[in-house]
Design an enzyme around this catalytic site. Structure first.
Site, mmCIF file in Angstrom:
data_model
loop_
_atom_site.group_PDB
_atom_site.id
_atom_site.type_symbol
_atom_site.label_atom_id
_atom_site.label_comp_id
_atom_site.label_asym_id
_atom_site.label_seq_id
_atom_site.Cartn_x
_atom_site.Cartn_y
_atom_site.Cartn_z
ATOM 1 N N GLU A 2 0.243 3.527 6.941
ATOM 2 C CA GLU A 2 1.181 3.130 5.892
ATOM 3 C C GLU A 2 2.611 3.295 6.410
ATOM 4 O OE1 GLU A 2 0.535 1.893 2.427
ATOM 5 O OE2 GLU A 2 -1.086 1.313 3.756
ATOM 6 N N ARG A 3 3.589 3.028 5.556
ATOM 7 C CA ARG A 3 4.989 3.049 5.986
ATOM 8 C C ARG A 3 5.495 4.487 6.141
ATOM 9 N NH1 ARG A 3 3.699 -0.187 2.136
ATOM 10 N NH2 ARG A 3 4.005 -2.440 2.292
ATOM 11 N N LYS A 29 -0.495 1.278 -6.312
ATOM 12 C CA LYS A 29 -1.474 2.258 -5.813
ATOM 13 C C LYS A 29 -0.788 3.551 -5.403
ATOM 14 C CE LYS A 29 -3.082 -0.397 -2.564
ATOM 15 N NZ LYS A 29 -2.235 -1.579 -2.841
#
Length: 468
Positions: A165-166, A139
């Protein structure tokens, strides 16, 4: 929190803690003297009986030309170690969606340069597209490739919103965009997975406040990239639990549909400009009946579904053409030729999917000559719809390709006409335009006298074998 005189309104920002370093947003008024709020910052050091200050305003974000090329957190603080912001206005993150009277109703295709998307699931300019998939199917890679492709030939502004997210991905994206020279027309805003649910829940609204400024004040087109919208729903679920609400189906918050709608409906076209949105959607355990995936589907004009099976076969981008869909694939929008071709491709791939069980049990030889032709066309189409990406060049050693819609349609049409029936499937794998297939065959023939090794051994072995 107890207030003796006047209660702060919903969405007011409160400050508490030793140096007013804990930010709290009012979410509900319990009675005449008490409110419940969610913390937008860590709450270490907070204790019962501490004083709370009302800032007499909501959470705000900076807007203006000065925010371009910068990176922000949910409070509008810069986190890129750059100079302080100047010449900016501060606006509330809580705005209403544009009224129906202000919205534009014109439909136009938004080209991405990625064959599998432009041919089968074209995006809408000013629409919302979702990239659905489980963990590790590509993605974020597809999202960054679209930024790379679109930012070059679109004179608008790109806003990247990272929700839960990271931080590593954000840092890598910042370096890549800086190296590509596209940062001057880009804004990034992040609330990472280690931050409280309140920050992750509000960062999407903060990004939209910036996007609305460029659309309504600057009259520019905006590309809004959200990674990952599931983390927004997840943060809402955590907030709902903290507020004491009873969870509904599968543990999600009872207010999920309204919370998601309040965010998604602000992404809209008006006569002054358009916000085109691309949203990565994590699908828990690859279950597309999960309420988070189902509610997100309902807001989108295009749904691009990434398949773990295709990824395992090395077919990248791992887009499942039969599960993906777009409201743009109608004769009135894409034209009769494109529409008929897309339907023929889907039909061929669907027939191949039905024949796979027979091939697995009895072998390819047991099929009728007509069915064998369908299988050959479908396998060639699957390989032609793969594409080397600019953002993965360092891993694959294949130079990225940007393919025009005209070239992509031409290639698919010629494959369906059996023009390449005598060509090996591997010649169509990981190329741009169809003309590169013959060049690949010529290059491999030219190479054979000098070496017994194949040009791409892994690809040859992985893709010349039938699905038996």
């Amino acid at each position: 929190m107890c207030f003796e005189h006047e209660l702060p309104p919903i969405h007011s920002l409160l400050r508490a803690g030793k140096d007013d370093d804990v930010a709290i947003e009012v979410m509900a008024q319990s009675d005449a003297h008490h409110v419940r709020g969610i913390a937008l910052t860590p709450t270490q050091g907070l204790a019962r009986g501490m004083q709370v200050k009302d800032t007499e305003g909501p959470l705000q974000q900076p807007v203006g030309k000065a925010i371009l090329s910068r990176m922000f957190d949910v409070f509008g603080n810069t986190i890129d170690h750059g100079p302080p912001l100047e010449n900016v206005q501060w606006r509330s993150v809580h705005n209403e969606p544009p009224s129906l009277l202000r919205r534009s109703t014109h439909s136009e295709v938004f080209e991405t340069g990625i064959k599998a998307i432009d041919v089968l699931t074209p995006l809408e300019r000013g629409g919302k597209a979702g990239l659905f998939g489980g963990a590790g199917v590509g993605k974020t890679v597809l999202l960054t490739e679209m930024i790379h492709n679109m930012i070059g030939h679109q004179q608008g502004v790109s806003i990247f919103c990272g929700i839960g997210e990271r931080s590593r991905e954000g840092e890598e994206l910042y370096r890549e965009m800086k190296a590509a020279g596209v940062l001057p027309n880009m804004v990034m805003i992040f609330a990472q997975m280690n931050e409280p649910p309140g920050a992750r829940f509000r960062v999407g609204h903060a990004a939209l406040t910036m996007a609305e400024y460029f659309r309504d004040d600057e009259h520019r087109d905006i590309l809004l990239l959200i990674d990952n919208i599931f983390r927004f729903i997840q943060a809402g679920s955590e907030v709902s639990g903290l507020m004491g609400q009873m969870p509904s189906r599968l543990g999600y918050q009872p207010t999920m549909s309204t919370e998601l709608a309040a965010l998604e409906e602000r992404i809209a076209n008006t006569e002054s400009g358009a916000i085109t949105s691309l949203q990565a959607v994590y699908v828990p355990a690859d279950d597309f009946t999960d309420p988070a995936a189902v509610h997100t589907f309902s807001h989108l004009s295009a749904s691009i579904v990434l398949s773990r099976k295709r990824a395992s076969e090395g077919l990248f981008p791992a887009i499942d053409p039969l599960q993906s869909s777009s409201k743009m694939v109608t004769p009135g929008i894409v034209g009769e030729h494109h529409y008929n071709l897309a339907q023929a491709i889907r039909r061929t791939l669907a027939q191949y999917a039905e024949l796979k069980d027979i091939i697995a049990m009895l072998g390819l030889e047991q099929l009728s000559p007509e069915d064998r032709k369908i299988v050959a066309r479908a396998r060639q189409l699957e390989r032609f719809l793969t594409q080397p990406f600019f953002t993965t060049e360092q891993f694959t050693n294949l130079s990225g390709k940007l393919v025009s819609l005209e070239d992509a349609l031409d290639g698919c049409e010629r494959i369906l006409a059996d023009e390449f029936k005598d060509m090996p499937e591997s010649a169509l794998y990981m190329i741009g335009a169809i003309s590169e297939a013959q060049e690949k065959v010529d290059a491999s023939h030219h190479k054979k006298p000098h070496s017994d090794t194949k040009e791409h051994p892994s690809e040859e072995t992985a893709h010349d074998i039938d699905d038996t």
